[in-house]
Structure formats: structure tokens, C-alpha cells
Design an enzyme around this catalytic site. Structure first.
Site, short mmCIF file in Angstrom:
data_model
loop_
_atom_site.label_atom_id
_atom_site.label_comp_id
_atom_site.label_asym_id
_atom_site.label_seq_id
_atom_site.Cartn_x
_atom_site.Cartn_y
_atom_site.Cartn_z
N CYS A 2 0.82 -1.21 0.00
CA CYS A 2 0.00 0.00 0.00
C CYS A 2 0.86 1.27 0.00
CB CYS A 2 -0.87 0.02 1.24
SG CYS A 2 -1.76 -1.51 1.50
N ARG A 27 2.53 1.02 -6.03
CA ARG A 27 2.68 0.11 -4.88
C ARG A 27 1.43 -0.71 -4.62
NH1 ARG A 27 6.91 1.82 -1.35
NH2 ARG A 27 5.92 0.62 0.29
N TRP A 74 -3.34 -2.24 -1.50
CA TRP A 74 -3.12 -3.57 -2.08
C TRP A 74 -3.66 -4.53 -1.05
CZ3 TRP A 74 -0.58 -8.16 -0.99
CH2 TRP A 74 -0.36 -9.02 -2.08
N ASN A 100 -0.07 0.36 6.13
CA ASN A 100 0.57 -0.55 5.19
C ASN A 100 1.16 -1.67 6.03
OD1 ASN A 100 2.11 -1.79 3.24
ND2 ASN A 100 3.67 -0.19 3.15
N GLY A 101 0.76 -2.91 5.76
CA GLY A 101 1.31 -4.01 6.55
C GLY A 101 0.22 -4.98 6.95
N GLU A 485 13.53 -15.49 -16.09
CA GLU A 485 13.12 -14.08 -16.01
C GLU A 485 12.19 -13.72 -17.18
OE1 GLU A 485 12.99 -11.92 -13.87
OE2 GLU A 485 12.85 -10.00 -14.90
N LYS A 489 8.41 -12.40 -16.69
CA LYS A 489 7.95 -11.12 -17.26
C LYS A 489 6.63 -11.28 -18.00
CE LYS A 489 9.63 -8.95 -15.60
NZ LYS A 489 10.49 -8.75 -14.53
N GLU A 492 3.73 -12.02 -15.53
CA GLU A 492 3.36 -10.89 -14.68
C GLU A 492 2.47 -9.89 -15.41
OE1 GLU A 492 6.85 -9.61 -11.66
OE2 GLU A 492 7.41 -9.53 -13.75
N HIS A 508 12.45 -33.75 -19.97
CA HIS A 508 11.98 -34.46 -18.78
C HIS A 508 10.59 -33.97 -18.35
CE1 HIS A 508 15.86 -36.34 -18.50
NE2 HIS A 508 16.43 -35.14 -18.58
N LYS A 607 4.50 -3.63 -6.21
CA LYS A 607 5.90 -3.37 -6.49
C LYS A 607 6.77 -3.76 -5.31
CE LYS A 607 9.28 -1.68 -8.85
NZ LYS A 607 9.73 -2.61 -9.90
C1 G6P Z 1 7.53 -8.07 -6.23
C2 G6P Z 1 7.70 -7.35 -7.54
C3 G6P Z 1 8.81 -8.00 -8.34
C4 G6P Z 1 10.09 -8.05 -7.53
C5 G6P Z 1 9.88 -8.75 -6.19
C6 G6P Z 1 11.08 -8.58 -5.28
O1 G6P Z 1 7.01 -9.33 -6.47
O2 G6P Z 1 6.49 -7.34 -8.27
O3 G6P Z 1 9.04 -7.26 -9.52
O4 G6P Z 1 11.08 -8.71 -8.25
O5 G6P Z 1 8.76 -8.17 -5.52
O6 G6P Z 1 11.21 -7.23 -4.95
P1 G6P Z 1 12.53 -6.55 -4.48
O7 G6P Z 1 12.16 -5.11 -4.24
O8 G6P Z 1 12.95 -7.23 -3.23
O9 G6P Z 1 13.54 -6.70 -5.55
#
Ligand code: G6P
Length: 612
Positions: A2, A27, A74, A100-101, A485, A489, A492, A508, A607
Site C-alpha cells: 500500500c 505500490r 493492495w 501498510n502491513g 526471467e 515477465k 506478470e 523431462h 511493487k
Molecule cells: C515483487 C515485484 C517484483 C520483484 C519482487 C522482489 O514481487 O512485483 O518485480 O522482483 O517483488 O522485490 P525486491 O524489491 O525485493 O527486488
């Protein structure tokens, strides 16, 4: 998670809060709300949806006020709707709170409050906290600050909160435990936020709250205490970001801007750290631990999400060059599985935000066990850099797009520098080789510049696969983490199911999925596994899979088999992750845009994940 914004001062609070919420929307973005103290009464608005929806509903209303706070959510407890949105008001209307939390012992606290006659409108843990504060306040006949302190002493969990009490409207009270809060200092005004992005346009003097801090913030005065009521001396720091860093600068999305920024962001990561003649790399933040690091018997890397993928590249680099055994751990698993951590271990936490709850917990655990703990983080002043023994900032600049792009390449750049330094110091890389490798590393931004010129070509490939429902990403060696990765991507931001695999492992299991409808993305530049991956390409072709391949310029073998190729400049093998990931970022971006997805704020994601 949040986003929180608070303001107290001489200006109109509403525009500051609403603009701040827009900046923080990356966020969390399922609902938003605001409370203002206007004309001696609280004005509370909150609703499901974006900050812009909230703003539209407020257009015609009187928002005049000099103190107030807002929140973008969030969801953790309770679905996103108007009632669950913050701010939450206590039952008797004395307190408003944004949070937030997560309050972990919420159900016990709620039961106690219910027994004392409290009723609840929402399904949130936050409403329990605001009522707890009110209960303590009314029962004890104490001031708001004391009530907040007493209530927080009963809370188990994580919080960054801002509290407003209608009986004491000349102040905001902010407190933190595990969820970040930063206070901007103006002249006769203060700004409170969960990160610096809403503050930077007004001031660059800030105070980062520490865990268990409570700040009592009036227009011209701030006092800082601990939860135990001990006075603290606020440490004022200077922000290192500028307002231009958090604008889209003409791009349609932050994600695209951030992908295109990578030549510059990698240069910023390297800046001041490489000798002009390529003979030395100096990471100032590691000087104090360099001997320990050089002699380490084991390195453990803990991270989440994209940062975990960077960690995996780090494992390959550090083992390859420094010849130190490396283990890469999901921070969320590491913290709970009773891992073996020795005092002579080096634990490296990688985190863009520096706030990810699981990674922060891994840092604390490693410290408790006596290991030397390092951080590789992007957000200056965030919790992980403040709690680690040493570390390196990535200097990629603020990353707003929820899907990480430039932070990943910056993290890999730092890990590459570390591996080269250690490899050289430990005698596994000759000086001549070291200089050559550093020279090549410096050239990566130019190569990425060339890859970015393929944007249109990649967009055309995206148009062909935009309706896909599944996809497989394959790579070997250094390019295996890139396959992971690439798959992350696309998942996500476009919600296409994707699997990343080491190419040889395909047979496998995943090979069973391959038919004429399955796009298979090979990351197959010329390196020592090239011949092997050619065989894997053949295996997919034989089953009529659709092949998209990232290949080295001039490649003819894979080009003759693949349905589409994206040629990229040749580089030394260890630098492959930095270049090959870029076309995958662009491919995901374009597919997501064509599918009408919200690229910068994908559904259900956040984020900065400050809850576990
Ligand atoms: C969230 C974000 C990702 C990020 C991950 C770790 O899931 O959506 O993009 O890689 O957190 O975040 P950090 O800030 O620890 O790299």
C-alpha cells in the site's frame, strides 16, 4: 504494498495528497481514500478503483484543508471495495488511520474489542487497530500519542501507519514496524509517505523512520520517540532522486521507459566504480568487508522474484570466476526452513526496493546467526541497506513499473563487478583477462542500445503471439536464469502462462506440452552450450512448436530452423544475461499492451511486497 501520503502545513493538503497517491499507485492500486481536516471536521472519501476514480468523485467537492492523509491499497485482509479501503475511522469517530502491513494478532484483538462493545464495518485488520487506539484513548483518558503507543505495544505484525485524532487536529502521528515510512521536511510543513516519490517535488530533506519509531508531526515541529517512549534524535538525510526520475518522459508506460533507460542505468551502476583504463573495479560499499569476502568459504544469496533471478546469475558468475560455492535461496523459504548459516558465511540480500518483507527477514536471521550480511539494493536509505553490514547500491534510479526491468540489469551488473573483483583477487582471472572483461562490461550499454533499435521488429513478433495462452522459455548456462526471467515477465504483465526451464531439462516433462500452438522462446546466443541448444531447438521443431530465438548477429544455424529470430550483438558469455534479457522484456511489454493489460500495474501484484 500500500501507498501512504500525509501532509500537514500551510498549503492545501488535498492536491499534495492526491498527486502523491498517483505517484505511489505503483505500490498498490485496488482502492484509494483520503481524509482531510477541513472546517473543523473530518472529510473522509474512499472507494474501490484507481486514484483517478477517487479524484473524479471529489472534483465538485470542497477539499479545503491544511492537514490530511491518503492511501492507495493492495488488499491483504478483505476484498478491494469501498468499505475496506483506507482511511479507516474508529467507531466513535475519534481516530482515522491509514496502514501498510499486516496486524497478525488481529483476531484476538478484535475479539477483545467486540467484548467491549466495538462493532466493525470492514473486513480489515486496520479497522481493528484504529479501534484499539480509540478504545485505549477513551478508556485511559490519555492523549492521542500515548494511545497510539499503548495500542502498538499490543500489536504483533508489520505496520507503517499514519494516525489523525479529531481532538488533536494540529498533528499527525506516524509509526513504523517493518513497513517503510519517510518524512519530508519543508518550511513549516511536513510530508509523510511510504517512499520518497511523493515527497521529492517539495523537498529533498527527509527522515526515514526506524522500526518501533513514532513521530509526532505538527506544522512547525517534529518529535521522534520509540514505542518505549524514549526520545530519539531524528537523522536528516538528503534524497538522491529528482522529480524527472519519476515521470514517464514521453513513453506510454513506465515499463517501456525503464526498458529504454537500461543503457543509462547500467552506466550509472558502473559509474565511478571502474578505472578509466579498465584495470580496476572499486565498490566503495564493500571496502570494509573485502577481505572477508575474498576469503569466504561460502556465499548465500537470498532474494525474491526478479531479484532472485539476478541472484541465480550471481551464482553462475561467482562460482565461475571467484570459485566460491554459492547457494541461492528464495528468501521466504530460507527464513523458515532452519538453514545452516555459519559465522564465516557471507549472505547477500538482493532487493530493488530494499523493503521486501521476506528478504528483510532473511537479513535479520543471517545477522542473528553471525554471518556477514551484504545488500544489493536500489532504493537508497531503505531498510535492507540500513540493516546490512555492507553493500552496493545499484543506482538504477526509481523503478515504477511493477515488473522489474532496469533493476534486474543493474543487479546483474553489480554481481558481475563483484565476481570480477573476487575472481581477480583470488587469482582465478589473470590481470590481462580481467582488463578485457571489464572493457567488455563497459561496452554492454552500447550493445543494449542496438538491441533497443529492434523494438519494432519485436513488436511485430509480439503481434503474432498475442493470443497465446501458454509459452515456454529455454536457455542454458548463464542464459537459464534469463529464461526464468523471460517467463516471469510475460506471466506478470500479460497473464500468459509461461514456464522457464534449462533447455536440456525440457525433455523431462515440458516437451509433452509442445504442439503447433506452443510458442517456445530460446535464448540461444553463441556460447559454449550453443551446439547443445541447437539440438534442443531441433527437438521442438520436430514437434512443430513455434520457435522464437534470441541469437547472436550472423547466426545461420538456429535462424534456419526458427520461426522468428531476434539477432543481438555478440558479447562475452558471462555478459549474456545483460543483453539477452532486453528483447524478452520488450516482447512481454508489447504482448501485454496488445492484450489490453495494465502494464505498469498488473492485476494482483505489488511493487514492494512488505508483507510476507
Ligand atoms: C515483487 C515485484 C517484483 C520483484 C519482487 C522482489 O514481487 O512485483 O518485480 O522482483 O517483488 O522485490 P525486491 O524489491 O525485493 O527486488
Amino acid at each position: 504494498m500500500c501507498g501512504i501520503v500525509g501532509y500537514i502545513g500551510k498549503r492545501q493538503a488535498y492536491p499534495i495528497i492526491i498527486n502523491g497517491l498517483k505517484r505511489l499507485e505503483y505500490r498498490g492500486y485496488d482502492s484509494a481514500g483520503i481524509v482531510l481536516w477541513g472546517n473543523n471536521q473530518p472529510i473522509l472519501y474512499k472507494q474501490k478503483g484507481k486514484v483517478s476514480d477517487l479524484e473524479n468523485s471529489l472534483n465538485a467537492l470542497n477539499t479545503e484543508a491544511y492537514v490530511g492523509m491518503g492511501h492507495t491499497r493492495w488488499a491483504t485482509h478483505g476484498e478491494p471495495n469501498d468499505v475496506n479501503a483506507h482511511p479507516h475511522m474508529s467507531m466513535n469517530g475519534k481516530f482515522f488511520l491509514i496502514h501498510n502491513g499486516i496486524i497478525e494478532n488481529y483476531s484476538r484483538l478484535q475479539k477483545r474489542l467486540k467484548d467491549r462493545g466495538y462493532t466493525f464495518r470492514s473486513e480489515t485488520d486496520t479497522e481493528i487497530l484504529v479501534n484499539l487506539i480509540e478504545y485505549v484513548y477513551l478508556k485511559g483518558g490519555i492523549d492521542a500519542e500515548t494511545a497510539v503507543r499503548h495500542a502498538l505495544n499490543k500489536v504483533i505484525g508489520a505496520y507503517g501507519i499514519v494516525v489523525f485524532c479529531v481532538d488533536e487536529p494540529d498533528k499527525l502521528i506516524a509509526a513504523r514496524k517493518s513497513s517503510p515510512l519517510v518524512i519530508g521536511i519543508g518550511k513549516g510543513e511536513y510530508f509523510i509517505a511510504s517512499d520518497a516519490t511523493p515527497i521529492v517535488e517539495y523537498t529533498n530533506s527527509v527522515i526515514y523512520l526506524n522500526d518501533n519509531d513514532i513521530a509526532i508531526i505538527k506544522r512547525c515541529e517534529l518529535s521522534l520517540k520509540t514505542l518505549g517512549n524514549e526520545e530519539q534524535i531524528p537523522i536528516v538525510q538528503t534524497l538522491d532522486i529528482e522529480i524527472g526520475d519519476i515521470d514517464k518522459q514521453g513513453f506510454d508506460h513506465f515499463m517501456l521507459k525503464e526498458i529504454f533507460e537500461q543503457p543509462r542505468s547500467i552506466m550509472d551502476t558502473l559509474r565511478g566504480r571502474i578505472a578509466p583504463d579498465n584495470t580496476d573495479i572499486r565498490l566503495g560499499g564493500l571496502f570494509a568487508v573485502m577481505d572477508k569476502l575474498t576469503n569466504a568459504r561460502r556465499i548465500i544469496i537470498a532474494a525474491c522474484g526478479t531479484s532472485w533471478h539476478a541472484g541465480l546469475v550471481g551464482e553462475y558468475l561467482l562460482e565461475d570466476f571467484a570459485r566460491i560455492p554459492v547457494e541461492v535461496e528464495y528468501a521466504s523459504e530460507f527464513r523458515y526452513r532452519n538453514p545452516i548459516i555459519n559465522q564465516d558465511d557471507i549472505v547477500i540480500a538482493i532487493s530493488q526496493s530494499g523493503e521486501t518483507a521476506d528478504t528483510l527477514a532473511a537479513v535479520r536471521l543471517a545477522k542473528e546467526k553471525g554471518a556477514t550480511v551484504l545488500g544489493i539494493c536500489n532504493v537508497v536509505g531503505s531498510s535492507i541497506p540500513r540493516e546490512t553490514d555492507a553493500g552496493v547500491y545499484t543506482h538504477a534510479g526509481p523503478e515504477i513499473g511493477v515488473a522489474s526491468t532496469k533493476a534486474f540489469t543493474a543487479q546483474v551488473t553489480v554481481l558481475t563487478m563483484m565476481a570480477l573483483i573476487l575472481g581477480h583477487r583470488r587469482g582465478h582471472i589473470t590481470t590481462e583477462m580481467f582488463n578485457k572483461m571489464v572493457e567488455e562490461l563497459r561496452d554492454v550499454p552500447n550493445k543494449i542500445e542496438k538491441i533497443l533499435q529492434k523494438n519494432q521488429e519485436i513488436k511485430e513478433i509480439a503481434a503474432i503471439y498475442k493470443e497465446a495462452t501458454n509459452s515456454i522459455y529455454l536457455g542454458r548456462g548463464y542464459l537459464f536464469p534469463v529464461a526464468l526471467e523471460g517467463a516471469l515477465k510475460i506471466k506478470e504483465i500479460s497473464y500468459i502462462h509461461a514456464e522457464g526451464y534449462p533447455a536440456a531439462e525440457m525433455k523431462h516433462g515440458p516437451i509433452a506440452l509442445i504442439d503447433e500452438n506452443m510458442p517456445v522462446v530460446f535464448i540461444a546466443t553463441k556460447d559454449k552450450s550453443y551446439e547443445k541448444i541447437v539440438s534442443n531447438v531441433q527437438e521442438v521443431k520436430a514437434r512443430r512448436g513455434k520457435i522464437i530465438a534470441i541469437v547472436t548477429e550472423g547466426d545461420t544455424t538456429i535462424s534456419s530452423m526458427a520461426d522468428h529470430v531476434i539477432e543481438i550483438p555478440e558479447t562475452m558469455e558471462f555478459l549474456g544475461p545483460l543483453t539477452t534479457v532486453v528483447p524478452l522484456q520488450l516482447l512481454s511489454y508489447h504482448i501485454a499492451v496488445m492484450r489490453g493489460c495494465n502494464v505498469d500495474q498488473p492485476r494482483n501484484l505489488a511493487k514492494s511486497v512488505t508483507v510476507e
